[in-house]
Design a protein around this motif. Sequence first.
Motif, mmCIF file in Angstrom:
data_model
loop_
_atom_site.group_PDB
_atom_site.id
_atom_site.type_symbol
_atom_site.label_atom_id
_atom_site.label_comp_id
_atom_site.label_asym_id
_atom_site.label_seq_id
_atom_site.Cartn_x
_atom_site.Cartn_y
_atom_site.Cartn_z
ATOM 1 N N UNK A 34 0.843 -1.203 0.000
ATOM 2 C CA UNK A 34 0.000 0.000 0.000
ATOM 3 C C UNK A 34 0.881 1.257 0.000
ATOM 4 N N UNK A 35 1.926 1.221 0.793
ATOM 5 C CA UNK A 35 2.841 2.364 0.893
ATOM 6 C C UNK A 35 3.741 2.437 -0.340
ATOM 7 N N UNK A 36 4.353 1.314 -0.703
ATOM 8 C CA UNK A 36 5.297 1.356 -1.833
ATOM 9 C C UNK A 36 4.578 1.639 -3.153
ATOM 10 N N UNK A 91 8.944 -0.601 8.399
ATOM 11 C CA UNK A 91 8.257 -0.060 9.580
ATOM 12 C C UNK A 91 8.787 -0.770 10.819
ATOM 13 N N UNK A 92 9.151 0.008 11.826
ATOM 14 C CA UNK A 92 9.707 -0.524 13.070
ATOM 15 C C UNK A 92 8.771 -1.552 13.686
ATOM 16 N N UNK A 130 2.960 2.730 10.835
ATOM 17 C CA UNK A 130 2.332 2.829 9.521
ATOM 18 C C UNK A 130 1.834 4.244 9.227
ATOM 19 N N UNK A 131 1.338 4.959 10.226
ATOM 20 C CA UNK A 131 0.843 6.310 9.978
ATOM 21 C C UNK A 131 1.946 7.232 9.484
ATOM 22 N N UNK A 132 3.132 7.116 10.056
ATOM 23 C CA UNK A 132 4.252 7.921 9.566
ATOM 24 C C UNK A 132 4.553 7.598 8.106
ATOM 25 N N UNK A 133 4.456 6.335 7.740
ATOM 26 C CA UNK A 133 4.685 5.937 6.347
ATOM 27 C C UNK A 133 3.624 6.538 5.431
ATOM 28 N N UNK A 134 2.376 6.467 5.841
ATOM 29 C CA UNK A 134 1.282 7.041 5.054
ATOM 30 C C UNK A 134 1.489 8.542 4.864
ATOM 31 N N UNK A 136 4.151 10.097 4.613
ATOM 32 C CA UNK A 136 5.286 10.362 3.728
ATOM 33 C C UNK A 136 5.149 9.683 2.366
ATOM 34 N N UNK A 137 4.009 9.049 2.140
ATOM 35 C CA UNK A 137 3.751 8.372 0.856
ATOM 36 C C UNK A 137 2.528 8.990 0.196
ATOM 37 N N UNK A 138 2.507 10.307 0.163
ATOM 38 C CA UNK A 138 1.392 11.031 -0.439
ATOM 39 C C UNK A 138 0.523 11.719 0.586
ATOM 40 N N UNK A 139 0.896 11.628 1.851
ATOM 41 C CA UNK A 139 0.140 12.261 2.927
ATOM 42 C C UNK A 139 0.624 13.659 3.226
ATOM 43 N N UNK A 140 0.454 14.067 4.461
ATOM 44 C CA UNK A 140 0.693 15.470 4.831
ATOM 45 C C UNK A 140 2.143 15.938 4.707
ATOM 46 N N UNK A 141 3.100 15.005 4.625
ATOM 47 C CA UNK A 141 4.500 15.418 4.466
ATOM 48 C C UNK A 141 5.016 15.193 3.057
ATOM 49 N N UNK A 142 4.119 14.954 2.125
ATOM 50 C CA UNK A 142 4.525 14.780 0.743
ATOM 51 C C UNK A 142 4.676 13.322 0.374
ATOM 52 N N UNK A 143 5.485 13.068 -0.637
ATOM 53 C CA UNK A 143 5.658 11.715 -1.148
ATOM 54 C C UNK A 143 7.144 11.484 -1.419
ATOM 55 N N UNK A 144 7.723 10.579 -0.655
ATOM 56 C CA UNK A 144 9.143 10.254 -0.807
ATOM 57 C C UNK A 144 9.446 9.764 -2.226
ATOM 58 N N UNK A 145 8.474 9.180 -2.903
ATOM 59 C CA UNK A 145 8.668 8.765 -4.290
ATOM 60 C C UNK A 145 8.917 9.950 -5.204
#
Length: 164
Positions: A34-36, A91-92, A130-134, A136-145
């Motif tokens: 889902x994240x990747x 994810x830790x 998982x929330x931190x991943x979300x 950073x994968x198109x959420x409030x902090x942008x998308x690492x991709x």
Amino acid sequence: MATQLKNLSDFSNTTIPNAGAYRFGIVVAEWNAKITGALYEGAYQSLLDNGTLDENIFTYTVPGSFELTSGADLLLQHKNLDAVICLGCVIQGETRHFDFICAAVANGVTNVAVKHLKPVIFGVLTTDNEQQAIDRAGGKYGNKGVEAAVTAIKMADLANQLKN
């Protein structure tokens, strides 16, 4: 933490070179799909938005983030590419597995880049939950991709400038 202050995928104050002349590989981990998947969509669309032709983007999946290194190495052995983007998410959990995987992938990506003398981009989220991943994968902090794709474009362009 600086991340909490801004969207890290905002490149409105920087110049991104036109990527029309470049060929990119993207290696995506299937674990935490889902994240990747969201990271991949961000990276792929960013490459297109910055001029990369669809036929010059080569995408392959690997089982998990640990395998990103091998995937990038294989891609560079078999394709003529200007850069490879590695996308994953670790994810830790309750064990030290997280620490070993994150360190191995970071070192592995660097080693592949040095081995092939090509940019290999670390687009791997290493989060506590998982929330931190979300986020950073198109959420409030942008998308690492997106960030990884822009980095790949800039590094491919730098390598091109230096050989001319």
